[in-house]
Design a protein around this motif. Structure first.
Motif, short mmCIF file in Angstrom:
data_model
loop_
_atom_site.label_atom_id
_atom_site.label_comp_id
_atom_site.label_asym_id
_atom_site.label_seq_id
_atom_site.Cartn_x
_atom_site.Cartn_y
_atom_site.Cartn_z
N VAL A 256 35.15 13.94 37.02
CA VAL A 256 34.56 14.98 36.62
C VAL A 256 33.12 14.94 36.33
O VAL A 256 32.45 13.74 36.64
CB VAL A 256 35.01 15.10 34.90
CG1 VAL A 256 36.54 15.30 34.88
CG2 VAL A 256 34.36 13.88 34.20
N ALA A 257 32.34 16.03 36.41
CA ALA A 257 31.00 16.12 36.31
C ALA A 257 30.67 16.54 34.87
O ALA A 257 31.38 17.66 34.56
CB ALA A 257 30.11 16.86 37.36
N VAL A 258 29.65 16.20 34.05
CA VAL A 258 29.39 16.57 32.81
C VAL A 258 27.75 17.32 32.68
O VAL A 258 26.86 16.47 33.01
CB VAL A 258 29.76 15.78 31.63
CG1 VAL A 258 29.14 16.52 30.53
CG2 VAL A 258 30.90 15.32 31.63
N ILE A 259 27.70 18.46 32.48
CA ILE A 259 26.18 19.29 32.45
C ILE A 259 26.16 19.45 31.05
O ILE A 259 26.98 19.94 30.33
CB ILE A 259 26.23 20.22 33.13
CG1 ILE A 259 24.65 20.80 33.16
CG2 ILE A 259 26.85 21.40 33.08
CD1 ILE A 259 23.54 19.83 33.59
N THR A 260 24.90 19.04 30.24
CA THR A 260 24.49 19.51 29.09
C THR A 260 23.26 20.42 28.70
O THR A 260 22.32 20.21 28.52
CB THR A 260 24.13 18.36 28.30
OG1 THR A 260 23.25 17.51 29.31
CG2 THR A 260 25.17 17.39 28.25
N GLY A 287 40.74 8.53 33.66
CA GLY A 287 39.79 8.79 34.99
C GLY A 287 39.16 7.68 35.51
O GLY A 287 39.13 6.59 35.05
N THR A 288 38.45 8.17 36.72
CA THR A 288 37.99 7.06 37.33
C THR A 288 36.38 7.20 37.67
O THR A 288 35.62 6.38 37.83
CB THR A 288 38.58 6.93 38.67
OG1 THR A 288 38.48 8.11 39.55
CG2 THR A 288 39.89 6.41 38.66
N GLU A 289 35.99 8.45 37.56
CA GLU A 289 34.49 8.62 37.82
C GLU A 289 33.93 9.96 36.79
O GLU A 289 34.50 10.97 36.90
CB GLU A 289 34.16 9.00 39.34
CG GLU A 289 32.88 9.35 39.62
CD GLU A 289 32.45 9.96 41.12
OE1 GLU A 289 31.42 9.54 41.69
OE2 GLU A 289 33.45 10.34 41.64
N LEU A 290 32.90 9.40 36.01
CA LEU A 290 32.23 10.56 35.21
C LEU A 290 30.90 10.67 36.03
O LEU A 290 30.04 9.70 35.84
CB LEU A 290 32.35 10.29 33.74
CG LEU A 290 31.70 11.38 32.96
CD1 LEU A 290 32.47 11.53 31.57
CD2 LEU A 290 30.13 11.19 32.66
N VAL A 291 30.33 11.85 36.43
CA VAL A 291 29.16 12.00 36.72
C VAL A 291 28.36 12.76 35.88
O VAL A 291 28.68 13.84 35.40
CB VAL A 291 29.06 12.90 38.10
CG1 VAL A 291 27.51 13.04 38.51
CG2 VAL A 291 29.65 12.12 39.45
N ARG A 292 27.33 11.99 35.26
CA ARG A 292 26.51 12.63 34.25
C ARG A 292 25.32 13.39 34.83
O ARG A 292 24.35 12.90 35.61
CB ARG A 292 25.87 11.82 33.20
CG ARG A 292 25.04 12.32 32.23
CD ARG A 292 24.29 11.26 31.44
NE ARG A 292 23.43 10.60 32.10
CZ ARG A 292 22.00 11.22 31.88
NH1 ARG A 292 21.68 12.29 31.42
NH2 ARG A 292 21.07 10.51 32.35
N ILE A 293 25.29 14.73 34.94
CA ILE A 293 24.44 15.53 35.53
C ILE A 293 23.27 15.87 34.57
O ILE A 293 23.15 16.21 33.68
CB ILE A 293 24.74 17.05 35.86
CG1 ILE A 293 26.04 17.03 37.02
CG2 ILE A 293 23.79 17.93 36.57
CD1 ILE A 293 26.79 18.65 37.18
N LYS A 294 22.12 15.32 35.02
CA LYS A 294 20.94 15.30 34.27
C LYS A 294 20.47 16.67 33.82
O LYS A 294 20.66 17.51 34.61
CB LYS A 294 19.79 14.41 34.90
CG LYS A 294 20.08 12.92 35.09
CD LYS A 294 18.99 12.25 35.75
CE LYS A 294 19.02 10.99 36.18
NZ LYS A 294 17.95 10.20 36.60
N PRO A 295 19.75 16.67 32.61
CA PRO A 295 19.41 17.93 32.31
C PRO A 295 18.28 18.17 33.33
O PRO A 295 17.87 17.66 34.34
CB PRO A 295 18.69 17.95 30.99
CG PRO A 295 19.47 16.66 30.37
CD PRO A 295 19.80 15.48 31.50
#
Length: 316
Positions: A256-260, A287-295
């Motif tokens: 997953v990727a998470v954007i804030t 889960g195996t990969e969490l991509v934190r999308i920077k602000p």
């Protein structure tokens, strides 16, 4: 002379328990943030929350602190400097609602510099009484005690502005091209459900932001919207980011990727809460990969969008 004041939430002066308690005391005493009678709230705040949350939060701040200091402070300062470059004939400064540089001091500096046309730019794309309304309260409270005030342009929301949505969408696209995933989560800072029921439009503006970005991205992956940073026992906007990530992992999603989008600068809630705490929840659930999308941070396209938003509002 025209001026622009970019206002963000605030940050402890240093990653120590004492500094964090001082910051939390100011932040959580704001009646816009905690809409409870102070007679009942203040004993809870000073007797139960600050003594325990201060040391715990200080340890989290220590993990994200940089050589320059708090990420929120250094990024907000850089954004103001970039905006100053794009608006060379105006005076651009930044302030914090609950720490230094204070709104009062920066408004005083604007007056002393001869600014008679001032744009207030809260660092919150989506309007909420807990954030934008609090900023505007502080500005009005300052001028209530002055002999004169400048022409004021108060930007209460810019989540529908095409330039902002373009910059946010491009930021996501650029980072997803480097790290393809199965699912994209839009995680917004939450507010109590009761605030929304009383008329706070924040939830709708978050949904509008997601829709505006998705329309630009046209993603081939699944998309979810959730809310993070719940505080206290009351019901907050749902679904929670924590539960959303757990459900995705348990349902077979591995990346997953998470954007804030409610944050325009990296801070404890983006770096630690999403990048460390929620990554742990996702991985523990399978889960195996969490991509934190920077602000958007110091993205030139975003700062250019802020410039456009300011100029348009100054003409109104």
């Amino acid at each position: 002379m025209k001026g622009v004041l970019l206002i963000n939430l605030g940050t402890p002066e240093e990653p120590t328990a004492q500094a964090v308690r001082r910051y939390l005391g100011a932040f959580l005493s704001d009646r816009r943030v905690i809409q409870m009678n102070p007679i009942f709230w203040q004993p809870i705040l000073h007797g139960m929350i600050m003594p325990f949350r201060g040391p715990r939060s200080a340890k989290l701040y220590q993990k994200i602190w940089t050589d320059e200091g708090s990420p929120l402070l250094t990024i907000t300062k850089a954004q103001a400097e970039q905006l100053q470059t794009l608006l060379p004939e105006q005076r651009v400064r930044f302030a914090m609602s609950y720490s230094q540089p204070s709104i009062e001091n920066e408004l005083t500096a604007m007056t002393q510099a001869g600014v008679d046309d001032l744009t207030i730019l809260p660092a919150y794309p989506q309007y909420s009484t807990t954030t934008v309304a609090s900023v505007l309260d502080s500005v009005h409270r300052f001028y209530l005690h002055q002999q004169s005030s400048p022409t004021l342009h108060l930007i209460s929301s810019y989540c529908h502005e095409p330039a902002y949505l373009d910059a946010l969408a491009n930021n996501i696209k650029n980072q997803l091209e480097k790290h393809p995933v199965e699912h994209l989560v839009f995680s917004y800072h939450g507010i109590p459900e009761s605030y929304a029921q009383q008329g706070d439009p924040y939830a709708k503006e978050c949904t509008d932001t997601t829709a505006g970005v998705v329309a630009r991205l046209n993603p081939t992956v699944q998309v979810s919207q959730s809310y993070q940073s719940q505080f206290g026992p009351s019901q907050w906007l749902q679904p929670s980011t924590h539960q959303t990530l757990v459900d995705l992992a348990q349902g077979g999603t591995r990346s997953v990727a998470v954007i804030t989008p409610s944050f325009i600068a990296d801070c404890l809630e983006t770096i630690s809460e999403i990048g460390i705490e929620n990554r742990g929840y996702f991985e523990d659930a399978g889960g195996t990969e969490l991509v934190r999308i920077k602000p958007v941070n110091e993205d030139p396209a975003f700062v250019s969008a802020l410039r456009d938003i300011v100029v348009v509002n100054q003409r109104r």
